[in-house]
Write a protein that holds these residues in place. Structure first.
Motif, mmCIF file in Angstrom:
data_model
loop_
_atom_site.group_PDB
_atom_site.id
_atom_site.type_symbol
_atom_site.label_atom_id
_atom_site.label_comp_id
_atom_site.label_asym_id
_atom_site.label_seq_id
_atom_site.Cartn_x
_atom_site.Cartn_y
_atom_site.Cartn_z
ATOM 1 N N LEU A 94 0.837 -1.190 0.000
ATOM 2 C CA LEU A 94 0.000 0.000 0.000
ATOM 3 C C LEU A 94 0.877 1.248 0.000
ATOM 4 O O LEU A 94 1.774 1.399 0.824
ATOM 5 N N GLN A 95 0.608 2.144 -0.957
ATOM 6 C CA GLN A 95 1.352 3.386 -1.076
ATOM 7 C C GLN A 95 0.442 4.581 -0.773
ATOM 8 O O GLN A 95 -0.773 4.429 -0.679
ATOM 9 N N PRO A 96 1.005 5.782 -0.624
ATOM 10 C CA PRO A 96 0.201 6.952 -0.259
ATOM 11 C C PRO A 96 -0.886 7.293 -1.273
ATOM 12 O O PRO A 96 -0.886 6.817 -2.414
ATOM 13 N N ILE A 97 -1.785 8.163 -0.838
ATOM 14 C CA ILE A 97 -2.894 8.663 -1.652
ATOM 15 C C ILE A 97 -2.729 10.171 -1.798
ATOM 16 O O ILE A 97 -2.291 10.858 -0.873
ATOM 17 N N GLU A 98 -3.076 10.680 -2.968
ATOM 18 C CA GLU A 98 -3.045 12.123 -3.216
ATOM 19 C C GLU A 98 -4.381 12.547 -3.814
ATOM 20 O O GLU A 98 -5.018 11.769 -4.525
ATOM 21 N N ILE A 99 -4.824 13.750 -3.510
ATOM 22 C CA ILE A 99 -5.953 14.372 -4.196
ATOM 23 C C ILE A 99 -5.392 15.525 -5.011
ATOM 24 O O ILE A 99 -4.811 16.463 -4.455
ATOM 25 N N TYR A 100 -5.534 15.443 -6.336
ATOM 26 C CA TYR A 100 -4.954 16.447 -7.222
ATOM 27 C C TYR A 100 -6.066 17.025 -8.092
ATOM 28 O O TYR A 100 -6.751 16.278 -8.808
ATOM 29 N N ARG A 101 -6.264 18.309 -8.002
ATOM 30 C CA ARG A 101 -7.320 18.993 -8.750
ATOM 31 C C ARG A 101 -8.673 18.326 -8.505
ATOM 32 O O ARG A 101 -9.496 18.180 -9.410
ATOM 33 N N GLY A 102 -8.885 17.856 -7.288
ATOM 34 C CA GLY A 102 -10.146 17.259 -6.899
ATOM 35 C C GLY A 102 -10.299 15.800 -7.247
ATOM 36 O O GLY A 102 -11.323 15.188 -6.920
ATOM 37 N N ALA A 103 -9.291 15.197 -7.882
ATOM 38 C CA ALA A 103 -9.373 13.797 -8.304
ATOM 39 C C ALA A 103 -8.445 12.939 -7.454
ATOM 40 O O ALA A 103 -7.317 13.343 -7.138
ATOM 41 N N PRO A 104 -8.881 11.742 -7.074
ATOM 42 C CA PRO A 104 -8.027 10.876 -6.250
ATOM 43 C C PRO A 104 -6.952 10.179 -7.071
ATOM 44 O O PRO A 104 -7.186 9.744 -8.190
ATOM 45 N N ILE A 105 -5.775 10.089 -6.472
ATOM 46 C CA ILE A 105 -4.660 9.347 -7.058
ATOM 47 C C ILE A 105 -4.246 8.279 -6.057
ATOM 48 O O ILE A 105 -3.804 8.593 -4.948
ATOM 49 N N PHE A 106 -4.406 7.027 -6.456
ATOM 50 C CA PHE A 106 -3.983 5.897 -5.630
ATOM 51 C C PHE A 106 -2.680 5.371 -6.228
ATOM 52 O O PHE A 106 -2.672 4.648 -7.219
ATOM 53 N N PHE A 107 -1.557 5.748 -5.614
ATOM 54 C CA PHE A 107 -0.256 5.409 -6.183
ATOM 55 C C PHE A 107 0.041 3.918 -6.125
ATOM 56 O O PHE A 107 0.838 3.412 -6.913
ATOM 57 N N GLY A 108 -0.576 3.213 -5.199
ATOM 58 C CA GLY A 108 -0.375 1.763 -5.119
ATOM 59 C C GLY A 108 -1.304 1.180 -4.073
ATOM 60 O O GLY A 108 -1.247 1.574 -2.903
ATOM 61 N N LEU A 109 -2.162 0.253 -4.488
ATOM 62 C CA LEU A 109 -3.116 -0.347 -3.560
ATOM 63 C C LEU A 109 -2.711 -1.751 -3.134
ATOM 64 O O LEU A 109 -3.502 -2.470 -2.522
ATOM 65 N N GLY A 110 -1.482 -2.158 -3.455
ATOM 66 C CA GLY A 110 -1.005 -3.449 -2.978
ATOM 67 C C GLY A 110 -1.792 -4.604 -3.547
ATOM 68 O O GLY A 110 -2.107 -4.645 -4.734
ATOM 69 N N ASN A 111 -2.141 -5.562 -2.677
ATOM 70 C CA ASN A 111 -2.780 -6.802 -3.118
ATOM 71 C C ASN A 111 -4.160 -6.971 -2.499
ATOM 72 O O ASN A 111 -4.367 -6.676 -1.314
ATOM 73 N N PHE A 112 -5.079 -7.495 -3.288
ATOM 74 C CA PHE A 112 -6.390 -7.906 -2.805
ATOM 75 C C PHE A 112 -6.475 -9.428 -2.764
ATOM 76 O O PHE A 112 -6.931 -10.021 -1.794
ATOM 77 N N LEU A 113 -6.042 -10.075 -3.838
ATOM 78 C CA LEU A 113 -5.860 -11.523 -3.882
ATOM 79 C C LEU A 113 -4.423 -11.775 -4.317
ATOM 80 O O LEU A 113 -3.939 -11.137 -5.259
ATOM 81 N N PHE A 114 -3.738 -12.718 -3.657
ATOM 82 C CA PHE A 114 -2.316 -12.928 -3.941
ATOM 83 C C PHE A 114 -1.998 -14.408 -3.745
ATOM 84 O O PHE A 114 -1.502 -14.828 -2.712
ATOM 85 N N HIS A 115 -2.308 -15.203 -4.757
ATOM 86 C CA HIS A 115 -2.210 -16.650 -4.656
ATOM 87 C C HIS A 115 -0.815 -17.133 -5.030
ATOM 88 O O HIS A 115 -0.360 -16.945 -6.165
ATOM 89 N N LEU A 116 -0.157 -17.746 -4.076
ATOM 90 C CA LEU A 116 1.215 -18.228 -4.250
ATOM 91 C C LEU A 116 1.257 -19.753 -4.282
ATOM 92 O O LEU A 116 0.322 -20.430 -3.863
ATOM 93 N N ASN A 117 2.387 -20.262 -4.771
ATOM 94 C CA ASN A 117 2.624 -21.700 -4.750
ATOM 95 C C ASN A 117 3.131 -22.114 -3.374
ATOM 96 O O ASN A 117 3.733 -21.317 -2.649
ATOM 97 N N GLU A 118 2.901 -23.350 -3.026
ATOM 98 C CA GLU A 118 3.392 -23.853 -1.742
ATOM 99 C C GLU A 118 4.918 -23.740 -1.702
ATOM 100 O O GLU A 118 5.609 -24.086 -2.654
ATOM 101 N N GLY A 119 5.425 -23.222 -0.597
ATOM 102 C CA GLY A 119 6.865 -23.048 -0.437
ATOM 103 C C GLY A 119 7.390 -21.731 -0.971
ATOM 104 O O GLY A 119 8.575 -21.426 -0.808
ATOM 105 N N GLU A 120 6.545 -20.918 -1.566
ATOM 106 C CA GLU A 120 6.970 -19.625 -2.106
ATOM 107 C C GLU A 120 6.966 -18.596 -0.976
ATOM 108 O O GLU A 120 5.907 -18.199 -0.493
#
Length: 411
Positions: free
Chosen positions: A297-323
């Motif tokens: 998750l990265q910071p959020i900015e509001i620029y000229r009234g519009a939201p900027i989501f620089f990075g929202l990270g992961n919502f689903l993150f399916h890995l292999n066993e042992g990873e």
């Protein structure tokens, strides 16, 4: 007459499992939150192994999914997908074609890949209620040139692929290091063809000054200090901004999306070039900018009234066993962002609901078993929102802590 609307944005969905059968009250609550939105957006961080088949195009970080994962995303409540990312080409052109086919069959708003460059660049459009929405999605790499879509010419067929934002990476080095690199290159470069031979299958990078050298595919530049720079190609930038301007001029609400892996040494920080690019998209008319790539998750900015989501990270993150390469706790934490807009598409508020994939006991190294996100308990919610607020404050955004979630009220 237009109506108010809500837009939900989440971290990227690297999904390989059918999560429709997951029975968890926390996950059900998150799905309910997403399903209440008019538009629910995520990045589809994989490629579909479907009718067109395909072959693995990379090694350890290869990933593909069965078409049913799209049904799982529908079940969660998503109706808008960015497709431009580093996994989109993991099965090559056949995977691009299968993904396009399966996504279109389920009527997602989508953009970011295509059967050729013209199609990959084309914004996706869809009407939600009485509001027309466009998605402009691109990837800035780094990735092989062959993963990006190309139009046909009289001597070359079209290549299905990803919509690329062209950027270059340059390492500025002090004179002593520059001379050392030049000496090494001169020692082993026995003919003028050497640079071209080692550039294949890519074209060698273009050099514009005597202070640049191409060190086997990487440009080093003589400078006074040692620093990495990411430069956005002006022509490529203008192509994407023109698409945003055109869609905006037609009265469409535009979501501008960027995927990239040109991170800062600290994943949690915003690269300057991304901030400049995001603001340029808003200047061109985009109503929101969202990015993924750095898995945090990265910071959020509001620029000229519009939201900027620089990075929202992961919502689903399916890995292999042992990873276990993604063992950092922040990889598994993010937010579900609900943006509320008035009838004129002006931002009214943003709710930020903290989530953690697989539960808060991150010391248990069962990463492949962390299949779905759940809400975080109160103490962790406070910690996450306060941390995000501290980092977003540097971008002029104030986030208040409500009952286990954060709120931004720019008006």
């Amino acid at each position: 007459m237009s109506s108010p609307f809500t837009l939900v944005l989440t971290g990227q969905s690297l999904i390989h499992h059918d999560v429709r059968q997951v029975s968890d009250e926390g996950f059900t609550a998150i799905k309910s939150l997403i399903q209440r939105a008019d538009i629910a957006f995520t990045n589809f961080e994989t490629t579909v192994f479907g009718r067109h088949s395909g072959w693995p195009m990379k090694g350890s970080y290869f990933g593909c999914s069965e078409p049913m994962v799209l049904d799982a995303l529908k079940d969660i409540g998503f109706n808008a997908l960015a497709l431009s990312n580093n996994h989109a080409f993991d099965l090559g052109p056949p995977g691009i074609l299968s993904t396009l086919e399966e996504v279109a069959a389920r009527d997602f708003l989508h953009a970011g890949i295509g059967a050729d460059l013209s199609e990959a660049r084309r914004p996706g459009t869809k009407t939600f209620g009485n509001r027309s929405v466009a998605l402009v999605a691109m990837d800035a790499g780094p990735g092989p040139a062959t993963m990006y879509a190309a139009d046909a010419t009289d001597r070359r067929p079209a290549r299905p692929g990803v919509n690329g934002l062209e950027v270059s990476r340059i390492f500025e080095v002090d004179p002593s290091r520059f001379e050392a690199l030049s000496s090494i290159q001169e020692t082993f470069q026995s003919s003028s063809m050497e640079r071209s031979n080692y550039a294949q299958p890519h074209d060698p990078p273009q050099l514009h000054t005597a202070d640049d050298i191409d060190f086997y595919g990487t440009i080093f530049r003589r400078a006074n200090e040692n620093k990495r720079r990411i430069l956005v190609d002006e022509a490529s930038l203008e192509v994407h901004l023109s698409a945003i301007r055109k869609a905006t001029a037609e009265g469409t609400f535009v979501i501008a999306y960027l995927h990239h892996h040109h991170w800062e040494p600290s994943w949690r920080e915003v690269p300057v070039w991304v901030q400049m690019f995001a603001r340029a998209c808003i200047d061109a008319g985009a109503g929101v900018f969202v990015s993924h790539g750095a898995p945090v998750l990265q910071p959020i900015e509001i620029y000229r009234g519009a939201p900027i989501f620089f990075g929202l990270g992961n919502f689903l993150f399916h890995l292999n066993e042992g990873e276990v390469v993604w063992s950092a706790p922040e990889v598994w934490k993010s937010v579900v962002a609900t943006c509320r807009f008035d009838p004129d598409a002006r931002l009214r508020s943003i709710d930020l609901h903290p989530i953690v994939i697989g539960g808060e006991r991150l010391e248990a190294r069962n990463y492949h078993e962390r299949v779905v996100p759940v809400p975080v308990p109160a103490a962790l919610a406070t910690e996450m929102i306060e941390d995000l607020a501290a980092r977003s404050r540097a971008h002029g955004v104030s986030i208040s802590l409500e009952a286990n979630y954060g709120m931004i009220s720019p008006c």
